[in-house]
Each structure stands twice: as C-alpha cells, then as structure tokens.
Design a protein around this motif. Structure first.
Motif, short mmCIF file in Angstrom:
data_model
loop_
_atom_site.label_atom_id
_atom_site.label_comp_id
_atom_site.label_asym_id
_atom_site.label_seq_id
_atom_site.Cartn_x
_atom_site.Cartn_y
_atom_site.Cartn_z
N VAL A 77 0.68 -1.22 -0.08
CA VAL A 77 -0.05 0.00 0.06
C VAL A 77 1.00 1.20 -0.10
CG1 VAL A 77 -1.73 1.52 1.41
CG2 VAL A 77 -1.99 -1.09 1.30
N SER A 78 1.82 1.44 0.88
CA SER A 78 2.71 2.30 1.15
C SER A 78 3.46 2.72 -0.31
CB SER A 78 3.82 2.12 2.03
OG SER A 78 2.76 1.89 3.37
N LEU A 79 3.96 1.94 -0.76
CA LEU A 79 4.87 1.95 -2.10
C LEU A 79 3.81 2.38 -3.35
CD1 LEU A 79 7.47 -1.09 -2.04
CD2 LEU A 79 7.85 1.48 -1.54
N SER A 80 2.63 1.88 -3.48
CA SER A 80 1.83 2.15 -4.61
C SER A 80 1.43 3.45 -4.36
CB SER A 80 0.59 1.24 -4.55
OG SER A 80 0.86 -0.03 -4.22
N PHE A 81 1.01 3.97 -2.99
CA PHE A 81 0.53 5.27 -2.95
C PHE A 81 1.60 6.39 -3.23
CE2 PHE A 81 -0.15 9.04 -0.08
CZ PHE A 81 -1.64 8.93 0.07
N TYR A 128 1.74 9.03 -6.21
CA TYR A 128 1.92 10.53 -6.25
C TYR A 128 3.24 10.90 -6.76
CZ TYR A 128 -2.01 11.78 -3.39
OH TYR A 128 -3.21 12.00 -2.96
N LEU A 129 4.18 10.03 -6.93
CA LEU A 129 5.41 10.72 -7.84
C LEU A 129 5.08 10.48 -9.24
CD1 LEU A 129 8.14 9.10 -5.52
CD2 LEU A 129 7.48 11.43 -5.60
N LYS A 181 -4.86 7.14 -13.54
CA LYS A 181 -4.49 7.34 -12.16
C LYS A 181 -5.59 7.30 -10.92
CE LYS A 181 -0.90 10.44 -10.14
NZ LYS A 181 0.04 11.33 -10.25
N ASP A 182 -6.16 6.39 -11.21
CA ASP A 182 -7.37 6.41 -10.21
C ASP A 182 -6.84 5.64 -8.83
OD1 ASP A 182 -9.84 6.48 -9.10
OD2 ASP A 182 -10.92 5.25 -10.87
N LEU A 183 -6.26 6.82 -7.96
CA LEU A 183 -5.53 6.02 -6.85
C LEU A 183 -6.28 5.02 -5.91
CD1 LEU A 183 -2.83 6.70 -5.70
CD2 LEU A 183 -3.91 8.50 -4.27
N PRO A 184 -7.60 5.57 -5.71
CA PRO A 184 -8.16 4.62 -4.78
C PRO A 184 -8.49 3.12 -5.38
CG PRO A 184 -9.41 6.57 -4.84
CD PRO A 184 -8.47 6.66 -5.75
N VAL A 185 -8.78 3.12 -6.52
CA VAL A 185 -8.86 1.84 -7.20
C VAL A 185 -7.43 1.06 -7.37
CG1 VAL A 185 -9.39 0.33 -9.40
CG2 VAL A 185 -10.76 2.66 -8.41
#
Lengths: 537, 333
Positions: free
Chosen positions: B40-44, B48-49, B288-292
């Motif tokens: 989760v952290s790496l994807s998040f 963002y980057l 870039k649909d972050l939640p999905v």
C-alpha cells in the motif's frame, strides 16, 4: 387441374406473398434486442458522462427538452416549444404537461430548473463539460409549473444546443448517493428504464409501458416495440464481428474497415455508417513550442502530406477525408477548403528549405545547425482507437520519405498527458471531438487562458477572437457559418495550426430481422432502440 | 503497475525447524501484514510521484477555474498534506473502507468485490487447465523420446503464443464457427471454458516442462528400479511415486503461475468480454485512479501472501522429510 382454379390460385399466392411482405414491413411489438457495443460508460449519470459512445446506451433512458432534425433545426420533445429574447440572453421553454419520470415523479418546471441549477455547482459538475456551459447562466426561474426561464449573463448562441440537449434527471436523483455513478436509482423519462448493470459485462433496459412523449422526429409514438434491450460490452472489434456473424448478438456498432465487407455483401445483415459531428481527427500543431513554431514548418506538413491514399489503404476506403475545422455533417461546416491543399511535396520542401532546414543527416532527416527537424506527436493512450495508431505510423513514414521530417509518436498515460498539455511541451496532439454548434470550434480555438479547454495548437492569434465572438453573439446561422468560414480559412489555410485527417464515424451492422436501427439525426450517432422492432426469425 | 509486482516467488524452505505448524503460520501472517502494508505504502508513494497532478486529472479537458479546483480538492480530501492523506487512508483501510473511485464515482470496495468473483473463477479455472495439462502431458511423455519431442514442440508453441491470439482463434473455431460456446460474459460454466483454455494453456506448457524433467529424474532413481522389480505398473510408478518427487519445483512454479494468470486475465477478459478486475485495474492505472489502484495492490499482495503460505504448507505435506523436526547444529546421538 381445372382451368377455373388457376386465377384463384394465383390470387391466393399473391395474397400470401403480400401478407409475408406486410409482416416484414409492419412493426410488431415484442422481443429483446442484444446489442454488442465497444465502450462501457465510465459513469451512468448521463449529464456527467463525456464519452460520445455512451450516448448510444444512455439516451434510451434519459431525454431532453428539444430534439433536432438533420439540418440542425430544433423540434419539440419534452418541451413543446421555446423562445429566445431579442437580446439573445433569455431562453423560455414551455413543458409538455403529461411527462413523468420512471420513478413516478412529474416532469414540471421545478424538476427541469433543478437540472439547470446543478450545472452551476462545481461540486457536482467539475470534470464534465456541464460547468463550462453552466457558468453562462445568470438565473433560472419558474414563472409557472409548465415554464422554465433561463437568463444568461451575456448572449451566447451555442447555449440553446446545450439547454435543449441536457439529459434530464428525476428530482429524486439529487439526494441519491448514487448520483454521480448513475444507475437504476437515477430515473429518466425515456422509453426504456435502466434495470440492471453488470459492470464489465452488460447493461439491461426494460420497456417503459407509460411512455407516450416521443419527439417529433421519431418513427412512431407510444411505448417502444421491444420489451427490452441489453447492451453487451465487447471491446474487441473482431469479437463483435464474430458474435454478430454467429448470431450471438443482434446488432453491433464499431466495425473496422476490414470487417465492413463481411456485412455489406451479406444479405443476412444490414450495414450502415454515418459521420460524427464535431472536429475531425486532426494533428494540431503547437505554435508555441519546437519546430512547429515556424509557419513554414506547419505549412510544409499541411501542404506536403497526402492523407487520402493512407486512409484508403488503412480503412479500405471506409473513412472520409476531411479538410476543415468541423464535421461535414455540421450545418456550420464551410466546404470551401475541400481539396484545396495537400499532396504538394515540392512546395513543402521549398518551404522547409526557406526556413533553414536545408541540410540532411545520415538518416535523411532535415537538420539545421546540427539539430534534426523532429516533431513529437502526443496521443493519450485512452484515445487510441479505430486503428489511429496505424494511421499515425503511415503519416510518420510519409513525412520521412516526402519531407525529411521526423515525427516521433508517443502514447502517454493520463497523468503524463495532463502534464504535457498544461505545460505545452509537445509538438503536436492528435485528437477529435464531437461537440456541435460551434462548441467544438470554441474549445479548440479560444486562447488556452480564455476557456479554450482543448486548444491543442495553443494559438492565441488576435484575428481569431473577433470571429468567435461574432459567431457566438448572433442567432443567425448563415452569419455564424460565415464567421466560422473565415476562421477556418485563417486557421487552416493561412496559419496551418492543424492538419485535418478524417472525420470519425459510427457504423452499425444488424441481422436482417432487426428493423429500425439507425442514427440519431444531426448528432449522427447510433441510437433509437425506441424505433427498433424484430421480425420473425 | 502490473498485478505481479510487489511480490516474491515463494522459496523452498530448506529447514522446517523445530517450531510446529501454528507458530510457522503466525510468523507467516506477521510477514503477510508487513507485505500488505509495504504494498500500500509503495503504491501510494509511486502514484503520487508519477506524472500528472490529480486535480488536473479530475478536471480533465474541461473548464478549469479556482472554484472548480477547490470543489475537487474538498470532495476528495486533496486539500490535506500528503502524510495526512496517507494516514487517513491507512486508517480507513483498517476499517474496510477503500474510498471512492475518481473515474467511476463509485465505492471501490463494492466495485472490486463485484469484479473479484469473475476473476477468481477465471483464474481458478485456468489454474485447473494448467495443472491438468501439465500433469497429463508430463506423466504420459516423461522418459519417452518420441512423446517427449512431440509434447515439447506443442509446449513451446503454446508457451510462445500470445493469449490474446489464442483467445481469438479459440473463439473463431469453437464459438463463431461451431457455436459450442458463447462468446461473452460470465453467465454459466460454458462461458468459462474458452477463456480458461486461452489463459491456462500457455502457463500449463511451462509447468509441464518442469514437471517432466522432475519426473524423469525421479524415474531414474534407484527406488523406481526397486518398484519395477516388485512388478508395480509403469503408470502407477509415475502417478503415485514419481509425481510426488517431481512436484516440489512444480509447486514452486504454481506460485508464479497464479501471478501470471492474474496478469494475463486482463487480456482474456478484454477478448471474451468478461467482467473482472483486469480491465478495471488497467483503466485505473492509466487514469491514475488512486483509490482503485491501491485497493488492487492490497488485494494482489493479499493473494500472494495466501498463495505463498499455501505453497509452504503444501511442501510439508508433499515431502515428509520437511515435516520431521530435523536437528540443526550438532548431530544428536
């Protein structure tokens, strides 16, 4: 055999033949249609959905105040009529008194007004084209139950097209948690009711038995013939073709040039196609970045390339070359540029020589002070369809052979696309759009900071503004056409800010027992499951 | 990001150690949670980057005004600092709330759950096809030069055929021409056959090669000679004894297989018009649909944790030598 019987037999045979013929001609109610479609809507809220291809699906359940004839004329639908004030600022719609949404709510002035008020709420409409049009509205009033009066901040002629075509939602929708995603909870007034949505698979509609307010350009009145219609999502073109040929679906849309022949020459199927409205698929050349800043380079591309033979070979003659800033089916289209430019490599090469790109590198590309004449074409990955990637490659090869110009094609994700578009760090963007009534022209030719949301060429030539303003302030279509004609001649022929390629189109192929499928007049996309009926099969 | 990322192929444990199974499972769960959190952290962070401001993406090619930007920031909580958004997200995930999709405007949890079952059915069926193909072909052809050559050619062909192409060919023959199977959807078992074949055969071909090699090695062992001397039939030797010896590398491969199947599901779902996580994920990544994307990352990390745990347990069941507590260090009398 007695001779007396012969005429009788002939008569009865004729009668039988006639009856069979009549059965094929008279619409009969019943049946369920399965339609294979390419694109799945990303939201089922018809106001927020910006995908042209989703109209086909959502239009059967959601309707608008006015419909349009092929020539662009407005005719009654949920409104019996409209008036525009002398100054072009106030639009008054009179509503049909007998319309209800499929959830039982009445379509009255309050319900309609609420739809227009939502086009002004950024929280609702951000990210859709609603906001851009909603911001023209000053007030929405309801003098009585059957009248809606909208006053604009200033005269803006494309507004009528927007107001007439806004798909109306039931008052209950605004309170629904499903509002933005849309779906069965959000009622419309259409001949079909959205019953079930299986994401990734299909969307199912059932007949609205209470429906009796078809627009004046529909082929019949009263409820739809079909009991229901299911749109099945089949993203692969060859799979859609195979599914129709093998009888697993009744109708498909989106047929590649290669497959069109399968249906055209087959008596068991019908095939039809129609050009889209809006701006053609074009290479917009960035006038603010890279080599295309030079008018000579832009003119060289416009004049040197020969697009027609590329279209003929890629699409087997199934796509239409275009020359202007909007679609040939748009009443505002000016055909004066047809065939007036292109396929002139001698002129193009002279222009490039004059511009200082006179030397060539080892690979045969033109150079200037050691720099190669290289233009980056950006295409968002999400908009690659209809073999556009193949077309771009063919243009790339032609530019190299004929002109010594390097075109670099880059397909990018949405994030990169947004960054490039906002920063202007690209040579060219290739795209099309389907808005009508000059909205497409404004979006492409208003300066970026003045609302030109898709001004890919980034032109802010001062000559363009008075032409756009002139066109949007008059309600006389002849005058508007003249303004856009001058704009077209300036932007394409003089400034070469874009190289128009072809007009996207829609295709429908159907089994022979499917009758009444066709294209919506004016906005020309497949529609009207309402008039569709099935003969015995 | 593809479905395979953030995952390590489970490795064979050389030593099972003294600890009993429950202890091992507890350790496994602990590392599983760590893997989930890291995914989760790496994807998040990586999303963002990645290029493209999320507000710009949500505005799209539309009118952009300060009011509209503000409305979007407020609606999606993008007005908070990044670390706060991250903590909020973790907190909500712990409560089972995966947020709303930027693109589809619907709840991510419900969205993925509705797409999960079709994908699991597809990958499950494809896994079945792979294993059935691999076991059958390997058992029948191990140590037989002719069969080996024919099967080897077929496996090479299958392994190098794009599943997209195989899918179209299968559809053309069995759906469009013979009309045995429906083209699209997720309605019944018949609709699952062709997608499972097109997805599973290529992977099955690879496993078959590994399995045959293992089987041939096993059949060359002295125990096989002994069994033959006892008059045990050739097939029984292969099925009951040889496979067991050959299974360990194949089981390891199966972990890889599941990853390949999940990744390949994207294409298969597209060709066959099936619902599933594949297209949802690709669209989410492109948009870039972050939640999905985050929810899919959590889900795929979860699958890998489960798979690698299962593989480890399978090891213990297959190879009795791993079950008996083996002394480490000095030899005991």
């Amino acid at each position: 055999m007695n001779k007396m019987h012969l005429p009788l037999l002939t008569a009865s045979a004729l009668l039988l033949a006639f009856a069979a013929h009549a059965a094929n001609d008279t619409p009969q109610p019943g049946g369920h249609l399965i339609w294979g479609v390419e694109t799945e809507p990303n939201t089922l809220n018809p106001q927020l959905n910006g995908q042209s291809k989703a109209e086909l699906i959502l239009r059967v359940a959601y309707e608008s105040l006015l419909a349009r004839k092929a020539n662009g004329e407005f005719i009654p639908w949920l409104a019996t009529g409209y008036q525009v004030s002398e100054d072009g600022k106030t639009y008054t719609f009179t509503l049909r008194p007998d319309v209800t949404f499929s959830d039982g709510r009445k379509l009255d002035a309050q319900a309609v007004a609420e739809n227009f008020r939502h086009t002004q709420q950024p929280g609702y409409c951000a990210g859709s084209s609603l906001c851009a049009l909603g911001r023209h509205i000053a007030t929405v009033e309801t003098p009585d139950d059957g009248t809606v009066r909208i006053t604009l901040k200033e005269a803006y002629s494309p507004f009528l097209s927007f107001a007439a075509g806004l798909k109306l939602l039931s008052p209950a929708a605004w309170a629904s948690p499903q509002l933005k995603a849309g779906g069965p909870e959000i009622a419309g007034t259409g001949p079909f009711i959205l019953k079930r949505y299986d994401k990734g698979q299909q969307i199912e509609f059932v007949r609205n038995p209470a429906y009796r307010w078809a627009s004046a350009n529909a082929a019949h009145q009263g409820p739809a013939y079909l009991e229901g219609v299911t749109y099945r999502f089949l993203p692969e073109s060859s799979v859609r073709t195979g599914a129709l040929l093998s009888g697993q679906v009744d109708v498909i849309e989106g047929i590649s040039g290669n497959d069109a022949g399968e249906f055209k020459q087959n008596p068991d199927f019908s095939y039809q196609h129609a050009l889209n409205p809006g701006t053609p698929y074009s290479l917009f050349l960035n006038v603010k970045h890279g080599p295309t800043q030079s008018l000579n380079v832009r003119q060289a591309l416009l004049q040197g390339l020969d697009i027609a033979p590329l279209l003929a070979s890629i699409y087997r003659g199934e796509r239409t070359r275009t020359w202007g800033i909007t679609s040939p089916v748009d009443p505002l289209y000016d055909n004066s540029l047809d065939g007036k430019y292109g396929n002139n490599p001698a002129l193009a090469n002279r222009l490039l020589d004059e511009a200082g790109w006179a030397t060539r590198d080892a690979e045969g590309f033109r150079t200037q002070q050691g720099q190669r004449l290289s233009i980056e074409i950006i295409q968002a990955q999400a908009t690659v369809r209809d073999q556009r990637d193949v077309l771009l490659q063919a243009i790339q090869a032609q530019a190299r052979q004929r002109l010594g110009v390097e075109l670099k094609i880059r397909y990018v994700d949405a994030g990169t696309y947004v960054d490039l578009r906002n920063s202007g760090q690209f040579g060219s963007i290739a795209n099309s759009n389907t808005e009508t009534d000059g909205i497409d022209i404004e979006n492409h030719y208003l300066p970026v900071n003045a609302g030109g949301s898709i001004n890919y060429s980034r032109t802010d030539a001062p000559e363009i503004i008075p032409l756009l303003e002139g066109a949007s302030q008059t309600l006389d279509n002849t005058e508007r056409k003249a303004f856009y004609g001058r704009l077209q001649s300036f932007a394409i022929l003089q400034q070469a800010v874009a190289v128009p390629l072809y007009e996207p189109e829609d295709q429908i192929a159907a089994a022979s027992y499917v009758h009444g499928v066709g294209f919506r007049p004016f906005k020309q996309m497949p529609e009207n499951a309402y008039d569709v009926w099935l003969s015995d099969h | 990001m593809s479905l395979e990322s953030s995952v390590s192929v489970p490795r064979r444990r050389k030593c099972a150690g003294r600890s009993a199974l429950p202890g091992k499972i507890a350790a496994r769960l602990g590392s599983g949670v760590l893997v989930l959190w890291a995914a989760v952290s790496l994807s998040f962070l990586s999303l963002y980057l990645a290029p493209g401001d999320i507000v710009s993406l949500l505005v799209g090619e539309q009118l952009r005004t300060p009011e509209i930007e503000a409305a979007i920031r407020a609606e999606w909580g993008l007005d908070q600092p990044l670390w706060l958004q991250y903590l909020h997200y973790l907190w909500r995930v712990l409560h089972g709330d995966f947020g709303r999709s930027y693109l589809l405007n619907s709840e991510v949890g419900t969205l993925l759950l509705s797409q999960l079952w079709p994908t699991l059915k597809l990958t499950g069926a494809a896994l079945g096809v792979s294993l059935l193909f691999a076991v059958t072909v390997a058992t029948l052809t191990a140590g037989r030069p002719l069969g080996r050559r024919v099967a080897g050619a077929l496996e090479l062909l299958l392994a190098s055929t794009p599943s997209f192409w195989l899918g179209i060919v299968l559809l053309f023959v069995f759906s469009f021409t013979l009309r045995w199977f429906p083209v699209a959807g997720d309605r019944n078992l018949a609709a699952l056959v062709l997608p499972a074949l097109s997805l599973g055969l290529a992977q099955g071909a690879v496993v078959a090669q590994v399995l045959r090699r293992g089987l041939e090695d096993a059949l060359a062992e002295p125990f096989a000679l002994t069994l033959r001397a006892w008059g045990v039939s050739n097939l029984t030797i292969r099925l009951r004894h040889g496979l067991r010896h050959a299974a360990l590398p194949a089981v390891t491969l199966t972990g890889w297989l599941v990853g390949g199947l999940l990744g390949g599901a994207v294409i298969t779902e597209q060709v066959f018009g099936r619902p599933g996580l594949g297209k949802v994920t690709v669209d989410a990544v492109l948009g870039k649909d972050l939640p999905v994307v985050l929810a899919v990352a959590i889900f795929s990390a979860f699958i890998y944790v489960v798979m690698s745990t299962l593989v480890d347990i399978l090891y213990l069941l297959i190879d009795p030598r791993l079950r008996t507590p083996r002394p480490t260090g000095e030899a005991q009398p």
